[in-house]
Design a protein around this motif. Structure first.
Motif, mmCIF file in Angstrom:
data_model
loop_
_atom_site.group_PDB
_atom_site.id
_atom_site.type_symbol
_atom_site.label_atom_id
_atom_site.label_comp_id
_atom_site.label_asym_id
_atom_site.label_seq_id
_atom_site.Cartn_x
_atom_site.Cartn_y
_atom_site.Cartn_z
ATOM 1 N N GLU A 29 9.848 -11.010 -5.044
ATOM 2 C CA GLU A 29 9.761 -11.275 -6.480
ATOM 3 C C GLU A 29 8.423 -10.802 -7.042
ATOM 4 O OE1 GLU A 29 9.032 -15.280 -8.791
ATOM 5 O OE2 GLU A 29 11.108 -15.189 -8.072
ATOM 6 N N ALA A 30 7.337 -11.113 -6.358
ATOM 7 C CA ALA A 30 6.007 -10.696 -6.817
ATOM 8 C C ALA A 30 5.879 -9.172 -6.771
ATOM 9 C CB ALA A 30 4.924 -11.346 -5.964
ATOM 10 N N LEU A 31 6.384 -8.553 -5.710
ATOM 11 C CA LEU A 31 6.325 -7.095 -5.596
ATOM 12 C C LEU A 31 7.166 -6.430 -6.680
ATOM 13 C CD1 LEU A 31 6.480 -6.894 -1.731
ATOM 14 C CD2 LEU A 31 4.610 -6.021 -3.141
ATOM 15 N N ASN A 32 8.350 -6.940 -6.930
ATOM 16 C CA ASN A 32 9.203 -6.366 -7.969
ATOM 17 C C ASN A 32 8.601 -6.531 -9.357
ATOM 18 O OD1 ASN A 32 11.233 -5.173 -6.477
ATOM 19 N ND2 ASN A 32 12.416 -7.057 -6.334
ATOM 20 N N ARG A 33 7.981 -7.686 -9.623
ATOM 21 C CA ARG A 33 7.339 -7.889 -10.914
ATOM 22 C C ARG A 33 6.251 -6.843 -11.126
ATOM 23 N NH1 ARG A 33 2.992 -8.796 -12.755
ATOM 24 N NH2 ARG A 33 2.084 -9.360 -10.774
ATOM 25 N N LEU A 34 5.471 -6.593 -10.075
ATOM 26 C CA LEU A 34 4.399 -5.609 -10.150
ATOM 27 C C LEU A 34 4.963 -4.195 -10.318
ATOM 28 C CD1 LEU A 34 1.396 -4.935 -10.013
ATOM 29 C CD2 LEU A 34 1.591 -4.944 -7.523
ATOM 30 N N LEU A 35 5.974 -3.842 -9.547
ATOM 31 C CA LEU A 35 6.579 -2.502 -9.659
ATOM 32 C C LEU A 35 7.136 -2.255 -11.052
ATOM 33 C CD1 LEU A 35 8.592 -1.676 -6.408
ATOM 34 C CD2 LEU A 35 6.426 -0.736 -7.169
ATOM 35 N N VAL A 36 7.868 -3.227 -11.581
ATOM 36 C CA VAL A 36 8.459 -3.071 -12.910
ATOM 37 C C VAL A 36 7.357 -2.932 -13.963
ATOM 38 C CG1 VAL A 36 9.825 -4.253 -14.687
ATOM 39 C CG2 VAL A 36 10.649 -4.174 -12.331
ATOM 40 N N ALA A 37 6.301 -3.736 -13.854
ATOM 41 C CA ALA A 37 5.179 -3.634 -14.798
ATOM 42 C C ALA A 37 4.538 -2.251 -14.737
ATOM 43 C CB ALA A 37 4.138 -4.712 -14.504
ATOM 44 N N ALA A 38 4.516 -1.659 -13.549
ATOM 45 C CA ALA A 38 3.916 -0.336 -13.359
ATOM 46 C C ALA A 38 4.886 0.800 -13.676
ATOM 47 C CB ALA A 38 3.395 -0.210 -11.932
ATOM 48 N N GLY A 39 6.117 0.466 -14.101
ATOM 49 C CA GLY A 39 7.075 1.492 -14.508
ATOM 50 C C GLY A 39 7.995 1.979 -13.415
ATOM 51 N N ASP A 40 8.063 1.272 -12.309
ATOM 52 C CA ASP A 40 8.929 1.664 -11.199
ATOM 53 C C ASP A 40 10.174 0.773 -11.181
ATOM 54 O OD1 ASP A 40 9.813 3.008 -8.946
ATOM 55 O OD2 ASP A 40 7.936 2.755 -7.858
ATOM 56 N N ALA A 79 0.144 9.246 15.106
ATOM 57 C CA ALA A 79 -0.373 10.408 15.815
ATOM 58 C C ALA A 79 -0.963 11.435 14.848
ATOM 59 C CB ALA A 79 0.734 11.053 16.646
ATOM 60 N N LEU A 80 -0.150 11.926 13.915
ATOM 61 C CA LEU A 80 -0.597 13.011 13.048
ATOM 62 C C LEU A 80 -0.593 12.686 11.567
ATOM 63 C CD1 LEU A 80 1.346 15.925 14.787
ATOM 64 C CD2 LEU A 80 -1.068 15.349 15.049
ATOM 65 N N ASN A 81 0.298 11.806 11.142
ATOM 66 C CA ASN A 81 0.524 11.597 9.718
ATOM 67 C C ASN A 81 0.410 10.143 9.312
ATOM 68 O OD1 ASN A 81 1.493 14.419 9.153
ATOM 69 N ND2 ASN A 81 2.995 13.780 10.679
ATOM 70 N N ALA A 82 -0.177 9.935 8.152
ATOM 71 C CA ALA A 82 -0.219 8.613 7.537
ATOM 72 C C ALA A 82 0.209 8.795 6.081
ATOM 73 C CB ALA A 82 -1.611 8.017 7.606
ATOM 74 N N ASN A 83 0.942 7.836 5.577
ATOM 75 C CA ASN A 83 1.445 7.908 4.211
ATOM 76 C C ASN A 83 1.129 6.607 3.487
ATOM 77 O OD1 ASN A 83 3.131 10.416 4.721
ATOM 78 N ND2 ASN A 83 3.953 8.990 6.213
ATOM 79 N N LEU A 84 0.644 6.723 2.271
ATOM 80 C CA LEU A 84 0.423 5.553 1.430
ATOM 81 C C LEU A 84 1.561 5.490 0.410
ATOM 82 C CD1 LEU A 84 -3.424 5.801 0.826
ATOM 83 C CD2 LEU A 84 -2.204 4.319 2.422
ATOM 84 N N TRP A 85 2.124 4.309 0.284
ATOM 85 C CA TRP A 85 3.290 4.095 -0.575
ATOM 86 C C TRP A 85 3.019 2.962 -1.549
ATOM 87 C CZ3 TRP A 85 7.297 7.407 0.293
ATOM 88 C CH2 TRP A 85 7.383 8.009 1.553
ATOM 89 N N ASP A 86 3.740 2.998 -2.648
ATOM 90 C CA ASP A 86 3.757 1.894 -3.620
ATOM 91 C C ASP A 86 2.367 1.548 -4.141
ATOM 92 O OD1 ASP A 86 6.589 1.598 -3.311
ATOM 93 O OD2 ASP A 86 6.226 0.466 -1.475
ATOM 94 N N LEU A 87 1.482 2.523 -4.252
ATOM 95 C CA LEU A 87 0.166 2.281 -4.822
ATOM 96 C C LEU A 87 0.353 1.976 -6.305
ATOM 97 C CD1 LEU A 87 -2.946 2.339 -4.794
ATOM 98 C CD2 LEU A 87 -2.798 4.802 -5.204
ATOM 99 N N CYS A 88 0.011 0.768 -6.698
ATOM 100 C CA CYS A 88 0.170 0.408 -8.103
ATOM 101 C C CYS A 88 -0.728 -0.765 -8.461
ATOM 102 C CB CYS A 88 1.624 0.092 -8.441
ATOM 103 S SG CYS A 88 2.331 -1.282 -7.546
ATOM 104 N N ALA A 89 -0.988 -0.865 -9.748
ATOM 105 C CA ALA A 89 -1.729 -1.990 -10.318
ATOM 106 C C ALA A 89 -1.052 -2.334 -11.633
ATOM 107 C CB ALA A 89 -3.191 -1.628 -10.548
ATOM 108 N N ASP A 90 -1.128 -3.576 -12.005
ATOM 109 C CA ASP A 90 -0.512 -4.040 -13.248
ATOM 110 C C ASP A 90 -1.224 -3.389 -14.435
ATOM 111 O OD1 ASP A 90 0.438 -5.411 -15.469
ATOM 112 O OD2 ASP A 90 0.462 -7.343 -14.435
#
Length: 153
Positions: A29-40, A79-90
């Motif tokens: 719920e908290a993650l979805n509230r933040l995503l929606v506020a950020a336009g996702d 090993a070789l790759n790192a990915n950052l996902w869902d970077l967002c702020a309200d």
């Protein structure tokens, strides 16, 4: 590790805000509230559970009222790759730029310590570009464009 170029000073959060590490999983719920506020788009709670389980770690920022106001998570093949996902702020939070800067700085520091040899990729909203450029990210270097696939359930 000797840095190949000087890094900007570590950003700080305003009084009352604090960085949250892996210990506690934020609620769907908290993650979805933040995503929606950020336009996702929001995600099903089961999907959040799955992506958090598959993440190497995640970071959040809580505001003065304890509400989640920033988030980022990392995945890697270790090993070789790192990915950052869902970077967002309200975007309604007055400290949005600071929140993004702290999340980028903390995420990069952790990747350097834990996954030092990995290349880093991420998908980020336009609001995060200033923080990313501050830490040496190039937008579409050499014309390289990332592509993503949105899976429909």
């Amino acid at each position: 590790m000797i840095p190949f170029r000087s890094q900007p000073q570590a950003p700080r959060l305003r009084e009352g805000y604090h960085l949250l590490a892996d210990g506690l999983l934020p609620s769907a719920e908290a993650l979805n509230r933040l995503l929606v506020a950020a336009g996702d788009q929001p995600r099903q709670p089961e999907r959040w559970q799955r992506v958090l389980e598959l993440s190497v770690w995640h970071l959040g920022v809580a505001g003065p009222d304890g509400r989640l106001v920033g988030f980022v998570r990392a995945t890697s093949d270790l090993a070789l790759n790192a990915n950052l996902w869902d970077l967002c702020a309200d975007p309604a939070d007055p400290a949005e730029a600071e929140i993004l800067a702290v999340l980028v700085h903390a995420a990069l520091g952790r990747l350097r310590r834990e996954l030092a040899g990995c290349s880093i990729s991420l998908s980020a909203p336009p609001q995060a570009l200033a923080a990313l450029k501050r830490y040496g990210f190039a937008v579409d270097p050499g014309g390289i464009r990332a592509m993503g696939l949105k899976l429909e359930s």
